[in-house]
Design an enzyme around this catalytic site. Structure first.
Site, PDB file in Angstrom:
ATOM      1  N   ASN A  44       9.342   8.578  12.439  1.00  7.42           N
ATOM      2  CA  ASN A  44       8.635   7.513  11.454  1.00  7.42           C
ATOM      3  C   ASN A  44       9.076   6.122  12.042  1.00  7.42           C
ATOM      4  O   ASN A  44      10.408   5.928  12.113  1.00  7.42           O
ATOM      5  CB  ASN A  44       8.747   7.927  10.124  1.00  7.42           C
ATOM      6  N   GLU A  46       8.824   2.311  10.017  1.00  8.21           N
ATOM      7  CA  GLU A  46       8.424   1.692   8.881  1.00  8.21           C
ATOM      8  C   GLU A  46       8.084   0.217   9.453  1.00  8.21           C
ATOM      9  O   GLU A  46       8.317  -0.073  10.376  1.00  8.21           O
ATOM     10  CB  GLU A  46       9.371   2.041   7.962  1.00  8.21           C
ATOM     11  N   CYS A  55       3.754   7.620  10.583  1.00  9.22           N
ATOM     12  CA  CYS A  55       4.677   8.792  10.267  1.00  9.22           C
ATOM     13  C   CYS A  55       5.043   9.414  11.583  1.00  9.22           C
ATOM     14  O   CYS A  55       4.484   9.203  12.645  1.00  9.22           O
ATOM     15  CB  CYS A  55       3.838   9.704   9.380  1.00  9.22           C
ATOM     16  N   GLU A  57       4.754  12.514  12.716  1.00 10.06           N
ATOM     17  CA  GLU A  57       3.784  13.471  13.250  1.00 10.06           C
ATOM     18  C   GLU A  57       2.450  12.491  14.017  1.00 10.06           C
ATOM     19  O   GLU A  57       2.180  12.951  15.114  1.00 10.06           O
ATOM     20  CB  GLU A  57       3.045  14.266  12.097  1.00 10.06           C
ATOM     21  N   CYS A  88       2.199  14.350   5.291  1.00  5.93           N
ATOM     22  CA  CYS A  88       1.135  13.747   4.525  1.00  5.93           C
ATOM     23  C   CYS A  88      -0.270  14.121   4.822  1.00  5.93           C
ATOM     24  O   CYS A  88      -0.559  14.401   5.747  1.00  5.93           O
ATOM     25  CB  CYS A  88       1.412  11.967   4.644  1.00  5.93           C
ATOM     26  N   CYS A  91      -1.571  12.468   8.237  1.00  6.57           N
ATOM     27  CA  CYS A  91      -1.061  13.075   9.361  1.00  6.57           C
ATOM     28  C   CYS A  91      -1.965  14.636   9.435  1.00  6.57           C
ATOM     29  O   CYS A  91      -2.177  14.948  10.470  1.00  6.57           O
ATOM     30  CB  CYS A  91       0.444  13.224   9.280  1.00  6.57           C
TER      31      CYS A  91
HETATM   32  N1  THU Z   1       6.727  10.217   6.419  1.00  6.55           N
HETATM   33  C1  THU Z   1       6.540  10.780   7.817  1.00  6.55           C
HETATM   34  O1  THU Z   1       6.955  10.603   8.517  1.00  6.55           O
HETATM   35  N2  THU Z   1       5.688  11.893   7.794  1.00  6.55           N
HETATM   36  C2  THU Z   1       4.949  12.574   6.734  1.00  6.55           C
HETATM   37  O2  THU Z   1       4.208  13.254   7.050  1.00  6.55           O
HETATM   38  C3  THU Z   1       5.490  12.098   5.313  1.00  6.55           C
HETATM   39  C4  THU Z   1       5.856  10.687   5.454  1.00  6.55           C
HETATM   40  C5  THU Z   1       7.649   9.122   6.391  1.00  6.55           C
HETATM   41  C6  THU Z   1       7.147   7.811   6.101  1.00  6.55           C
HETATM   42  C7  THU Z   1       8.054   6.965   5.565  1.00  6.55           C
HETATM   43  O3  THU Z   1       8.802   6.212   6.621  1.00  6.55           O
HETATM   44  C8  THU Z   1       8.861   7.947   5.025  1.00  6.55           C
HETATM   45  O4  THU Z   1       8.655   9.403   5.319  1.00  6.55           O
HETATM   46  C9  THU Z   1       8.770   8.193   3.299  1.00  6.55           C
HETATM   47  O5  THU Z   1       7.194   8.383   3.238  1.00  6.55           O
END
Ligand code: THU
Length: 133
Positions: A44, A46, A55, A57, A88, A91
């Site tokens: 991930n 940010e 994300c 994925e 999520c 993704c």
């Molecule tokens: N996150 C992912 O990397 N994958 C997901 O499918 C769910 C959320 C990350 C995004 C963010 O950096 C952190 O998790 C909190 O949402």
């Protein structure tokens, strides 16, 4: 080369170490195994403008496509949370572009696992076929 589930999870865990997540502090790693056996990892990433976060994925999938892989067999996800963190909705849709026949294993930091598939995570997905793609 075919990675085992454990190897794929290890790749996801290693990818999570690369996470850029100064806001949530949650580290997520994903490892996507292509039909030809190659493994593509992502973490991930940010952003100060929170909604721009990518994300793990989707990071893994874009990396795979860049390297010419478009058919996938399995996906491992690891997150630095006690419980497994399911992908999520964005993704799920992003991955469904490349077919729903994807085995998914999700592991949390305490070792708990969810074993599922993209078809289960996103039933009746809208995909390229629906728009003549
Ligand atoms: N996150 C992912 O990397 N994958 C997901 O499918 C769910 C959320 C990350 C995004 C963010 O950096 C952190 O998790 C909190 O949402």
């Amino acid at each position: 080369m075919t990675e085992s589930k454990e190897e794929l999870l290890a790749a996801a865990r290693a990818a999570a170490e690369k996470a850029y997540s100064p806001y949530s502090k949650i580290r997520v790693g994903a490892a996507l195994q292509a039909a030809d056996g190659r493994v593509f990892a992502g973490c991930n990433v940010e952003n100060a403008s929170y909604g721009l976060t990518i994300c793990a994925e989707r990071a893994a999938a874009t990396r795979a496509v860049m390297d010419g892989a478009r058919e996938f067999r399995s996906l491992a996800i690891w997150a630095s949370l006690d419980e497994p963190l399911p992908p999520c909705g964005a993704c799920r849709q992003f991955l469904a572009e490349f077919g729903g026949d994807l085995a998914v294993v999700i592991e949390g930091a305490k070792g708990g696992r969810i074993e599922t598939s993209l078809g289960e995570l996103l039933p009746q997905a809208m995909g390229p076929d629906h728009i003549g793609g």
